[in-house]
Design a protein around this motif. Structure first.
Motif, mmCIF file in Angstrom:
data_model
loop_
_atom_site.group_PDB
_atom_site.id
_atom_site.type_symbol
_atom_site.label_atom_id
_atom_site.label_comp_id
_atom_site.label_asym_id
_atom_site.label_seq_id
_atom_site.Cartn_x
_atom_site.Cartn_y
_atom_site.Cartn_z
ATOM 1 N N ARG A 31 -12.153 -30.034 -11.041
ATOM 2 C CA ARG A 31 -11.092 -30.850 -10.333
ATOM 3 C C ARG A 31 -9.748 -30.822 -10.370
ATOM 4 O O ARG A 31 -8.406 -30.520 -9.597
ATOM 5 C CB ARG A 31 -11.762 -32.729 -9.617
ATOM 6 N N GLN A 34 -7.664 -28.400 -9.428
ATOM 7 C CA GLN A 34 -7.753 -27.980 -7.749
ATOM 8 C C GLN A 34 -6.064 -28.899 -8.363
ATOM 9 O O GLN A 34 -5.142 -28.683 -6.858
ATOM 10 C CB GLN A 34 -8.602 -28.368 -7.125
ATOM 11 N N LEU A 35 -6.007 -30.262 -8.413
ATOM 12 C CA LEU A 35 -4.824 -30.632 -8.289
ATOM 13 C C LEU A 35 -3.653 -29.693 -8.421
ATOM 14 O O LEU A 35 -2.054 -30.053 -8.486
ATOM 15 C CB LEU A 35 -4.579 -32.119 -9.284
ATOM 16 N N GLN A 37 -3.310 -26.916 -8.782
ATOM 17 C CA GLN A 37 -2.800 -25.708 -7.620
ATOM 18 C C GLN A 37 -1.884 -26.420 -7.515
ATOM 19 O O GLN A 37 -1.069 -25.970 -6.619
ATOM 20 C CB GLN A 37 -3.904 -24.874 -7.871
ATOM 21 N N ALA A 38 -2.885 -27.685 -5.965
ATOM 22 C CA ALA A 38 -1.915 -28.001 -5.496
ATOM 23 C C ALA A 38 -0.397 -28.600 -6.010
ATOM 24 O O ALA A 38 0.316 -28.733 -5.219
ATOM 25 C CB ALA A 38 -2.578 -29.014 -5.012
ATOM 26 N N ARG A 42 3.225 -26.502 -4.457
ATOM 27 C CA ARG A 42 4.363 -27.741 -4.041
ATOM 28 C C ARG A 42 5.671 -26.923 -5.116
ATOM 29 O O ARG A 42 6.377 -28.087 -4.144
ATOM 30 C CB ARG A 42 4.309 -28.613 -3.679
ATOM 31 N N SER A 175 -9.400 -36.040 -5.933
ATOM 32 C CA SER A 175 -8.241 -35.244 -5.962
ATOM 33 C C SER A 175 -8.550 -34.571 -4.755
ATOM 34 O O SER A 175 -6.733 -34.017 -4.461
ATOM 35 C CB SER A 175 -9.037 -34.231 -6.958
ATOM 36 N N GLU A 176 -9.139 -34.942 -3.737
ATOM 37 C CA GLU A 176 -9.607 -34.672 -2.507
ATOM 38 C C GLU A 176 -8.298 -34.495 -1.284
ATOM 39 O O GLU A 176 -7.286 -34.542 -1.257
ATOM 40 C CB GLU A 176 -10.439 -33.835 -1.995
ATOM 41 N N CYS A 179 -5.056 -34.045 -3.019
ATOM 42 C CA CYS A 179 -4.254 -33.026 -2.263
ATOM 43 C C CYS A 179 -3.496 -32.885 -0.995
ATOM 44 O O CYS A 179 -2.929 -31.965 -0.422
ATOM 45 C CB CYS A 179 -4.928 -31.573 -2.422
ATOM 46 N N THR A 180 -4.514 -33.848 -0.048
ATOM 47 C CA THR A 180 -4.558 -34.116 1.013
ATOM 48 C C THR A 180 -3.545 -34.239 1.252
ATOM 49 O O THR A 180 -2.140 -34.451 1.995
ATOM 50 C CB THR A 180 -5.420 -34.698 1.791
ATOM 51 N N LEU A 182 -0.382 -34.468 -0.367
ATOM 52 C CA LEU A 182 0.480 -33.450 -0.747
ATOM 53 C C LEU A 182 1.251 -32.564 0.260
ATOM 54 O O LEU A 182 1.633 -32.352 0.963
ATOM 55 C CB LEU A 182 0.537 -33.128 -2.085
#
Length: 187
Positions: A31, A34-35, A37-38, A42, A175-176, A179-180, A182
């Motif tokens: 997780r 994933q953060l 990567q996001a 950006r 984390s989702e 990411c959303t 962002l």
């Protein structure tokens, strides 16, 4: 600057086969990845903090060992800031505060390992220093503890520490959700 990602102690010794394996470290590490990567997608700043133990009798995060290296799931890229710390609090005797002040983030997004020690002390210190913090609770991991001879499962340790931080020191999100949020800033 809208947000800075602060990844704390996502190091090999906390993963399976490491000297201080945590419960659910692989899931939390994925997780955190994933953060990361996001934030990279950006072009938002990322700060990695790694603990290197310099106290006598330490059994993990020993200098020069593979266990003290940042885990491959979140390995820093060239140009990403890395700070080394020797205490649970990522701000103690490191240039982290000054570096973050220079970036002037609206939010500090925090994820990492050993929720009940390093994440707890770092989040509280960041809030005390005036940073607005969001903690990715599902991108953090801890371990089983005991108190007064009674076992305390990692799930309970995690829940207790996240509950104590939520609201006063940080806003707790998945984390989702982070990411959303962002993504919505991009649009």
């Amino acid at each position: 600057m809208s947000a800075v990602l602060l990844l704390v102690d996502i190091q090999n010794d906390y993963f399976p086969g490491g000297a201080m394996e945590l419960n659910f470290s692989e899931e939390a590490g994925k997780r955190a990845s994933q953060l990361l990567q996001a934030f990279r997608e950006r072009a938002l700043p990322v700060v990695h903090v790694r603990h290197v133990s310099n106290r006598p009798g330490a059994t993990f995060f020993l200098p020069g060992t593979k266990g003290a290296e940042i885990h491959e799931l979140v390995r820093p890229l060239q140009g990403e800031q890395v700070f080394v710390k020797h205490f649970p609090n990522s701000f103690r005797e490191t240039p982290l505060n000054g570096y973050l002040r220079g970036l002037a983030p609206e939010r500090l997004i925090i994820a990492g390992m050993m929720t009940h020690v390093c994440i707890d002390t770092t989040v509280r210190a960041a809030a005390d220093l005036g940073f607005t913090c969001t903690l990715a609770g599902d991108a953090c991991a801890t371990r089983d503890l005991s108190f007064d001879g009674k076992p305390i499962p990692a799930e309970m340790v995690q829940a207790a520490f996240l509950a104590a931080l939520n609201g006063t020191y940080a806003q707790l999100k998945t984390s989702e959700e982070i990411c959303t949020s962002l993504l919505s800033v991009d649009q």
